[in-house]
Enzyme design. Structure first.
Site, PDB file in Angstrom:
ATOM      1  N   SER A  43      -8.354  24.177 -65.351  1.00 49.26           N
ATOM      2  CA  SER A  43     -10.231  23.051 -65.444  1.00 49.26           C
ATOM      3  C   SER A  43     -11.162  23.272 -64.749  1.00 49.26           C
ATOM      4  CB  SER A  43      -8.572  21.656 -64.560  1.00 49.26           C
ATOM      5  OG  SER A  43      -8.685  22.157 -63.746  1.00 49.26           O
ATOM      6  N   ASP A 329     -12.693  14.783 -56.661  1.00 48.96           N
ATOM      7  CA  ASP A 329     -11.516  14.682 -57.304  1.00 48.96           C
ATOM      8  C   ASP A 329     -10.684  14.936 -56.339  1.00 48.96           C
ATOM      9  OD1 ASP A 329     -10.635  16.531 -58.792  1.00 48.96           O
ATOM     10  OD2 ASP A 329     -11.283  14.937 -60.614  1.00 48.96           O
ATOM     11  N   HIS A 332     -10.644  19.080 -57.700  1.00 50.63           N
ATOM     12  CA  HIS A 332     -11.516  19.638 -57.923  1.00 50.63           C
ATOM     13  C   HIS A 332     -12.461  20.010 -57.386  1.00 50.63           C
ATOM     14  CE1 HIS A 332      -9.760  19.134 -61.857  1.00 50.63           C
ATOM     15  NE2 HIS A 332      -9.960  20.007 -62.508  1.00 50.63           N
TER      16      HIS A 332
END
Length: 353
Positions: A43, A329, A332
């Protein structure tokens, strides 16, 4: 509350008003160029590929993309530009790196690079069985499709030249270490699991080398225990960096670094840069003011303690000044965080040329 925490645990494993401008650029030697940037991983480098697969790990909704080209959520797990974007910019290739699976990516875009990354991905096959992300092995298959598409459009010799002059970036292993290792404890201790993962990393590097890649950037694991969600779940009441998770990441990095040195001696015609992701992030986390951050233990989205993926949504408030938050967040980096990180590692990329 218990249900909320359980959902958070399942989601957080997938791994400003930034106005941060541009990152620094790498000065290349004369007669040296970078044709494309090609990125594999999880991610941290998913530019939107997960939009096109059946997985819960997506970032294609508000407030993700809050500062990306007028507030467009693209599937990037940040409020704006990400690690691949800033790396492509630093290498002088382009400002935004698109996802390979995006149907609007045209042949000209392909010639300067794409990301094959997928949120929730990893090397261990069990990881993507759990996350339903795109495995690294499938990302390799996507790369082969990419090469064939290049050859159809610009002829084989030109396609081969692009691959040879590209920079390939690998950012993965985080989900394996955090999510899957606890499930593998009956089979491996920490060192055994690290050795297993590193073997898979080396197999991947060997595969892309066989396909013509010569410049390779490999990121080590970050300080997983310092990611905001992991602090919340494993760092006690004071939300300290979780020691066990950080120790595992450091062990993996030690094994990886040693084995990459061995690999490079066997393939002297290749250029490989190892990025000490762990130390780079720890340096920023331990010295936030030096890099212009006020908050490094929480994300900007929601409370910042647990919100990631669907827990960070259009109903979730965000911080007032995103430029002061290292994390977007609870897992990340913010756009500014990614920008500062790339500035920290630019010098390590010089070894590629």
């Amino acid at each position: 509350m218990l249900l909320y925490i359980v959902v958070a645990i399942l989601l957080c494993v997938f791994a400003s008003v930034c106005l941060c401008g541009s990152v620094g650029t790498i000065t290349l030697p004369e007669n040296v160029s970078v044709s494309a940037v090609l990125v594999f991983g999880d991610s941290f480098v998913d530019q939107g590929n997960n939009n096109y697969v059946n997985t819960i790990a997506k970032g294609n909704y508000s407030p993700y993309g809050k500062d990306f080209l007028g507030g467009k959520p693209t599937g990037r797990f940040s409020n704006g530009k990400t690690l691949p974007d800033f790396l492509a910019e630093a290498l002088g290739v382009k400002d935004y790196l698109p996802p390979f699976l995006d149907p609007v990516v045209n042949d000209k875009d392909l010639q300067t690079g794409v990301s094959f990354g997928s949120g929730g991905s990893g090397f261990d096959p069990l990881t993507t069985t759990i996350t339903t992300a795109i495995p690294i092995s499938v990302q390799l298959d996507m790369f082969k499709q990419y090469i064939e598409r290049l050859k159809r459009n610009i002829a084989e010799e030109a396609a081969n030249k692009i691959i040879t002059n590209s920079v390939v970036v690998l950012v993965a292993g985080n989900n394996d270490l955090y999510l899957t290792f606890p499930l593998r404890r009956s089979q491996y201790d920490a060192l055994g699991y690290s050795n297993m993962l590193v073997k898979l990393v080396l197999n991947f590097i060997q595969e892309i080398y066989t396909l013509g890649v010569r410049r390779i950037v490999v990121f080590g694991a970050p300080p997983i225990g310092c990611l905001p969600a992991v602090r919340t779940l494993s760092g006690g009441l004071q939300r300290r960096c979780a020691e066990e998770e950080n120790n595992l990441a450091q062990l993996f990095n030690t094994v990886l670094g040693q084995q990459l040195q061995v690999w490079t001696t066997s393939f002297p015609q290749s250029k490989l840069a190892y990025i000490d992701y762990y130390s780079s992030l720890i340096n920023i986390i331990e010295n936030p003011k030096k890099f212009g951050f006020d908050v490094v233990d929480k994300g900007c989205c929601g409370t910042g303690a647990i919100e990631v993926v669907y827990l960070c949504n259009k109903l979730t408030p965000t911080c007032l000044d995103r430029s002061k938050y290292f994390f977007w967040d609870a897992f990340h980096l913010s756009e500014k965080g990614n920008s500062i990180l790339v500035d920290q590692i630019i010098q390590d990329l010089v070894n590629l040329f």
